[in-house]
Design a protein around this motif. Structure first.
Motif, PDB file in Angstrom:
ATOM      1  N   GLU A   1       0.818  -1.211   0.000  1.00 20.26           N
ATOM      2  CA  GLU A   1       0.000   0.000   0.000  1.00 20.26           C
ATOM      3  C   GLU A   1       0.857   1.270   0.000  1.00 20.26           C
ATOM      4  O   GLU A   1       0.497   2.270  -0.624  1.00 20.26           O
ATOM      5  CB  GLU A   1      -0.902  -0.004   1.245  1.00 20.26           C
ATOM      6  N   ARG A   2       1.997   1.230   0.684  1.00 17.44           N
ATOM      7  CA  ARG A   2       2.797   2.439   0.886  1.00 17.44           C
ATOM      8  C   ARG A   2       3.971   2.579  -0.077  1.00 17.44           C
ATOM      9  O   ARG A   2       4.642   3.629  -0.069  1.00 17.44           O
ATOM     10  CB  ARG A   2       3.315   2.484   2.332  1.00 17.44           C
ATOM     11  N   ALA A   3       4.228   1.585  -0.898  1.00 20.32           N
ATOM     12  CA  ALA A   3       5.382   1.657  -1.807  1.00 20.32           C
ATOM     13  C   ALA A   3       5.282   2.854  -2.751  1.00 20.32           C
ATOM     14  O   ALA A   3       6.262   3.580  -2.965  1.00 20.32           O
ATOM     15  CB  ALA A   3       5.509   0.363  -2.595  1.00 20.32           C
ATOM     16  N   ALA A   4       4.101   3.075  -3.322  1.00 16.52           N
ATOM     17  CA  ALA A   4       3.922   4.204  -4.250  1.00 16.52           C
ATOM     18  C   ALA A   4       4.055   5.534  -3.523  1.00 16.52           C
ATOM     19  O   ALA A   4       4.618   6.497  -4.064  1.00 16.52           O
ATOM     20  CB  ALA A   4       2.564   4.113  -4.939  1.00 16.52           C
ATOM     21  N   ASP A   5       3.557   5.598  -2.270  1.00 15.46           N
ATOM     22  CA  ASP A   5       3.692   6.837  -1.489  1.00 15.46           C
ATOM     23  C   ASP A   5       5.163   7.179  -1.264  1.00 15.46           C
ATOM     24  O   ASP A   5       5.571   8.337  -1.380  1.00 15.46           O
ATOM     25  CB  ASP A   5       2.998   6.672  -0.129  1.00 15.46           C
ATOM     26  N   VAL A   6       5.948   6.159  -0.953  1.00 13.57           N
ATOM     27  CA  VAL A   6       7.376   6.381  -0.727  1.00 13.57           C
ATOM     28  C   VAL A   6       8.048   6.829  -2.017  1.00 13.57           C
ATOM     29  O   VAL A   6       8.898   7.736  -2.016  1.00 13.57           O
ATOM     30  CB  VAL A   6       8.040   5.112  -0.176  1.00 13.57           C
ATOM     31  N   GLY A   7       7.660   6.224  -3.130  1.00 18.70           N
ATOM     32  CA  GLY A   7       8.228   6.625  -4.422  1.00 18.70           C
ATOM     33  C   GLY A   7       7.997   8.098  -4.710  1.00 18.70           C
ATOM     34  O   GLY A   7       8.913   8.800  -5.166  1.00 18.70           O
ATOM     35  N   ARG A   8       6.780   8.575  -4.432  1.00 19.68           N
ATOM     36  CA  ARG A   8       6.481   9.992  -4.659  1.00 19.68           C
ATOM     37  C   ARG A   8       7.263  10.877  -3.687  1.00 19.68           C
ATOM     38  O   ARG A   8       7.750  11.947  -4.056  1.00 19.68           O
ATOM     39  CB  ARG A   8       4.976  10.235  -4.511  1.00 19.68           C
ATOM     40  N   TYR A   9       7.382  10.423  -2.451  1.00 15.03           N
ATOM     41  CA  TYR A   9       8.094  11.209  -1.440  1.00 15.03           C
ATOM     42  C   TYR A   9       9.567  11.368  -1.822  1.00 15.03           C
ATOM     43  O   TYR A   9      10.145  12.449  -1.678  1.00 15.03           O
ATOM     44  CB  TYR A   9       7.980  10.514  -0.083  1.00 15.03           C
ATOM     45  N   LEU A  10      10.163  10.298  -2.325  1.00 10.35           N
ATOM     46  CA  LEU A  10      11.579  10.351  -2.701  1.00 10.35           C
ATOM     47  C   LEU A  10      11.794  11.178  -3.972  1.00 10.35           C
ATOM     48  O   LEU A  10      12.858  11.771  -4.149  1.00 10.35           O
ATOM     49  CB  LEU A  10      12.118   8.933  -2.906  1.00 10.35           C
ATOM     50  N   ALA A  11      10.788  11.226  -4.834  1.00 11.32           N
ATOM     51  CA  ALA A  11      10.934  11.947  -6.101  1.00 11.32           C
ATOM     52  C   ALA A  11      10.687  13.442  -5.954  1.00 11.32           C
ATOM     53  O   ALA A  11      11.268  14.250  -6.692  1.00 11.32           O
ATOM     54  CB  ALA A  11       9.978  11.367  -7.137  1.00 11.32           C
TER      55      ALA A  11
ATOM     56  N   ARG B   1       8.881  18.263  11.615  1.00 12.53           N
ATOM     57  CA  ARG B   1       9.675  18.251  10.389  1.00 12.53           C
ATOM     58  C   ARG B   1       9.508  16.914   9.669  1.00 12.53           C
ATOM     59  O   ARG B   1       9.412  15.866  10.309  1.00 12.53           O
ATOM     60  CB  ARG B   1      11.151  18.501  10.704  1.00 12.53           C
ATOM     61  N   PRO B   2       9.488  16.940   8.345  1.00  8.13           N
ATOM     62  CA  PRO B   2       9.348  15.683   7.600  1.00  8.13           C
ATOM     63  C   PRO B   2      10.603  14.824   7.750  1.00  8.13           C
ATOM     64  O   PRO B   2      11.711  15.357   7.897  1.00  8.13           O
ATOM     65  CB  PRO B   2       9.167  16.155   6.152  1.00  8.13           C
ATOM     66  N   PRO B   3      10.470  13.519   7.737  1.00  6.94           N
ATOM     67  CA  PRO B   3      11.649  12.662   7.847  1.00  6.94           C
ATOM     68  C   PRO B   3      12.538  12.771   6.611  1.00  6.94           C
ATOM     69  O   PRO B   3      12.066  13.083   5.510  1.00  6.94           O
ATOM     70  CB  PRO B   3      11.063  11.258   7.973  1.00  6.94           C
ATOM     71  N   LYS B   4      13.817  12.522   6.794  1.00  7.93           N
ATOM     72  CA  LYS B   4      14.746  12.573   5.674  1.00  7.93           C
ATOM     73  C   LYS B   4      14.453  11.445   4.691  1.00  7.93           C
ATOM     74  O   LYS B   4      13.977  10.377   5.066  1.00  7.93           O
ATOM     75  CB  LYS B   4      16.185  12.475   6.182  1.00  7.93           C
ATOM     76  N   LYS B   5      14.761  11.720   3.433  1.00  4.00           N
ATOM     77  CA  LYS B   5      14.464  10.732   2.394  1.00  4.00           C
ATOM     78  C   LYS B   5      15.191   9.414   2.638  1.00  4.00           C
ATOM     79  O   LYS B   5      14.637   8.328   2.407  1.00  4.00           O
ATOM     80  CB  LYS B   5      14.820  11.294   1.016  1.00  4.00           C
ATOM     81  N   ALA B   6      16.431   9.488   3.092  1.00  2.00           N
ATOM     82  CA  ALA B   6      17.189   8.268   3.349  1.00  2.00           C
ATOM     83  C   ALA B   6      16.509   7.414   4.418  1.00  2.00           C
ATOM     84  O   ALA B   6      16.474   6.179   4.323  1.00  2.00           O
ATOM     85  CB  ALA B   6      18.614   8.610   3.770  1.00  2.00           C
TER      86      ALA B   6
ATOM     87  N   LYS C   1       4.611   9.025   8.705  1.00  2.00           N
ATOM     88  CA  LYS C   1       4.968  10.410   9.023  1.00  2.00           C
ATOM     89  C   LYS C   1       5.315  11.171   7.747  1.00  2.00           C
ATOM     90  O   LYS C   1       4.929  12.344   7.572  1.00  2.00           O
ATOM     91  CB  LYS C   1       6.155  10.443   9.988  1.00  2.00           C
ATOM     92  N   ALA C   2       6.013  10.507   6.830  1.00  2.00           N
ATOM     93  CA  ALA C   2       6.360  11.127   5.551  1.00  2.00           C
ATOM     94  C   ALA C   2       5.108  11.405   4.719  1.00  2.00           C
ATOM     95  O   ALA C   2       4.970  12.469   4.103  1.00  2.00           O
ATOM     96  CB  ALA C   2       7.319  10.225   4.779  1.00  2.00           C
ATOM     97  N   VAL C   3       4.192  10.457   4.707  1.00  2.00           N
ATOM     98  CA  VAL C   3       2.958  10.628   3.937  1.00  2.00           C
ATOM     99  C   VAL C   3       2.143  11.786   4.496  1.00  2.00           C
ATOM    100  O   VAL C   3       1.606  12.607   3.744  1.00  2.00           O
ATOM    101  CB  VAL C   3       2.133   9.324   3.939  1.00  2.00           C
TER     102      VAL C   3
END
Length: 278
Positions: free
Chosen positions: A118-128, A144-149, A216-218
């Motif tokens: 469910e969250r893989a696509a959300d992470v992809g957008r967050y990293l991009a 503060r938003p979490p770091k991409k790494a 938290k990133a989402v």
């Protein structure tokens, strides 16, 4: 010898074809003689379309074994020769489908394979995308938003351990596949057992911590505060929301007196006690 074999194959094909055509014609003839039957079958077909594939979902929270019974029931009525009480039966089945969907939703927070998918696509957008701006929580405190790494590492942890985490909850999944949904006490006990297994599983706890980073990133990407609930993603197949409006007429008896849904129509009323603490 070859010609003889070919003749046998051709004859068999013709017999099967004629048999199939005969069944089809017989169904058409029955529908023509029975008021409302064609419309009733069509409405059951709409219900069938809404649950396609749910009996094949591999996520344990999907409860595929329960959907197998529902799919069989809908198929039975889609091919029935009577339209007696068609609307009532469809309404009862839609209630059962809704209850089962809602119950499955309550289990998804524990299903780490579902969460990883469910969250893989959300992470992809967050990293991009660029990092979102900090958001404010209760009392105006900035989050503060979490770091991409950190988010990328969290997804890897979740994906690498999700199957093992779900496997450690296997006794709970098995209990939930057969619990009586209309018995809220039994449902509550089964959910408490699942939560106990989850919190006692180091692998599940590790996945849950990784999921908290991702969520938290989402939230940050959506501009939500740290305590705001995340929107619920729609399921792959939408559930019918209402009973079809037209009412087929009465027909000869012969329909089973009860609807063998295999899924109780009661809807669990509370989910607060089963939400894992993150």
């Amino acid at each position: 010898m070859v010609n003889h074999a070919a003749r046998v194959v051709l004859a068999t094909t013709l017999v099967l074809g004629l048999g199939s055509a005969g069944c089809s014609e017989e169904k058409k003839a029955t529908a023509a003689k029975t008021p409302g039957l064609s419309e009733c079958r069509k409405q059951w077909g709409d219900v069938a379309d809404a649950i396609v594939g749910l009996d094949e979902d591999k996520h344990p929270s999907a409860l595929a074994s329960r959907w197998t019974s529902v799919v069989a029931t809908v198929d039975y009525y889609e091919n029935t020769d009577t339209a007696t009480d068609c609307q009532q039966k469809i309404a009862a089945q839609l209630d059962a489908i809704t209850a089962l969907r809602q119950f499955s939703t309550r289990l998804q927070p524990y299903d780490m394979e579902f969460q990883a998918d469910e969250r893989a696509a959300d992470v992809g957008r967050y990293l991009a995308d660029p990092l979102p701006a900090p958001t404010k929580g209760k009392g105006g405190k900035k989050s503060r938003p979490p770091k991409k790494a950190a988010v990328a590492a969290a997804l890897k942890t979740l994906e690498d351990n999700a199957a093992a985490a779900n496997a450690e909850l296997a006794p709970g999944w098995g209990q939930l596949a057969s619990v009586e949904l209309t018995d809220e006490a039994a449902v509550k006990a089964a959910l408490q057992d699942l939560e106990f297994l989850a919190k006692d599983s180091p692998t599940w706890v590790r996945c849950n911590a990784a999921l908290a980073v991702i969520e938290k990133a989402v939230r940050a990407q959506l501009g939500l505060g740290p305590n705001d609930p995340l929107p619920v993603a729609p399921t792959a197949t939408s559930s019918p929301t209402s009973t079809p409006s037209s009412t087929p007429g009465g027909t000869p008896s012969g329909t089973p007196a009860t609807t063998p849904t295999g899924t109780p129509s009661g809807t669990p009323t509370s989910s607060a006690s089963v939400t894992p603490t993150r």
